[in-house]
Design a protein around this motif. Structure first.
Motif, short mmCIF file in Angstrom:
data_model
loop_
_atom_site.label_atom_id
_atom_site.label_comp_id
_atom_site.label_asym_id
_atom_site.label_seq_id
_atom_site.Cartn_x
_atom_site.Cartn_y
_atom_site.Cartn_z
N THR A 180 0.83 -1.20 0.00
CA THR A 180 0.00 0.00 0.00
C THR A 180 0.87 1.25 0.00
O THR A 180 0.59 2.22 -0.72
N VAL A 224 0.76 4.09 -2.95
CA VAL A 224 0.34 5.45 -2.63
C VAL A 224 1.48 6.44 -2.88
O VAL A 224 1.28 7.51 -3.49
N ARG A 269 2.10 6.92 -6.64
CA ARG A 269 1.04 7.73 -7.27
C ARG A 269 1.21 9.20 -6.91
O ARG A 269 1.09 10.08 -7.78
N VAL A 319 1.78 9.35 3.34
CA VAL A 319 1.67 7.89 3.20
C VAL A 319 1.32 7.27 4.56
O VAL A 319 0.50 6.35 4.64
N HIS A 364 -2.37 7.71 5.18
CA HIS A 364 -3.18 6.79 4.37
C HIS A 364 -3.14 5.39 4.97
O HIS A 364 -4.17 4.72 5.08
#
Length: 247
Positions: free
Chosen positions: A111, A115, A118, A133, A136
């Motif tokens: 993950t 993230v 991106r 990050v 998130h």
């Protein structure tokens, strides 16, 4: 349902209203009001009547997960005290988190890579990447917010069985908090790598002093993280890559 009457007999418990406010605001957003009841306990209501019933049930679910007995009325939500059933449910959920999502460091690493990559492609500042990050991943883990909601709450009871349950919950929460911190540290490390910062800690070579293999296996697996980051981050630093392109 076994319920402690501490809140109904005595003064408000320190930190109770702010904790309830944080939990309900996280579920329903702004417009949540919390106030103490005359004889103990807490009442919660919303400004906006739209979807009120749905939000009351969502708030009640989170409050029960924290260990409280709740009653849902037509215009407000009542919190009346600790529930043995709800505390037992919290124990089960904390245990399930430790053996389930919080045991899966690979998912957190994956993950974090996705993230961070991106965000970098979208032009997100590299210096702010680790914090974004982490946030998130904390949302994905869910338990960091749930534990933070109860900061400052004095959890006590007049019943010995209830005190034992609260102590059991506190012990599991400490374990969950430590595990969440490990996940977020891993996410931050991955984000720094994607941003071009320091790489992961070097793994121990054969015969090198270090923690036993069993202890290392319980923590984040750097090998998988390294592989995923290697396919997501250019091997050449941005400055060097620009120089090569210029040539």
């Amino acid at each position: 349902m076994t319920m402690d009457s501490t809140f109904l007999d005595g003064p408000a418990v320190p930190g109770q209203e702010p904790a309830v406010q944080r939990i309900c605001a996280r579920v329903a957003g702004p417009g949540v009001h919390v106030a103490s009841l005359p004889l103990g306990g807490v009442q919660v209501w919303l400004d906006d009547p739209g979807h009120r019933w749905r939000y009351y049930h969502r708030m009640a679910r989170e409050l029960r997960l924290a260990g409280w007995h709740t009653e849902t009325g037509p215009d407000r939500l009542l919190l009346l005290g600790w529930s043995a059933v709800c505390l037992s449910h919290r124990v089960r959920m904390l245990g399930a988190a430790l053996t389930g999502r919080l045991a899966d460091f690979d998912r957190t690493a994956f993950t974090a890579v996705m993230v961070a990559t991106r965000l970098r492609h979208e032009g997100f500042p590299a210096g702010d990447l680790p914090g974004e990050v982490e946030a998130h991943c904390a949302e994905d883990l869910r338990w960091p917010a749930r534990l933070a909601d109860l900061d400052g709450l004095e959890r006590r009871s007049s019943l010995e069985p209830m005190r034992l349950r609260l102590a059991q919950v506190a012990g599991l929460e400490a374990k969950v908090g430590r595990r969440c911190a490990e996940h977020l540290a891993l996410a931050s490390k991955v984000a720094r790598m994607v941003a071009g910062g320091a790489g992961p800690a070097r793994t121990h070579a054969a015969g090198e002093a270090g923690p036993p293999a069993r202890a290392r296996a319980a923590g984040p697996r750097a090998g998988l993280t390294e592989r995923m980051v290697c396919v997501s981050v250019p091997n050449v630093a941005e400055g060097a890559e620009s120089a090569v392109t210029a040539q």
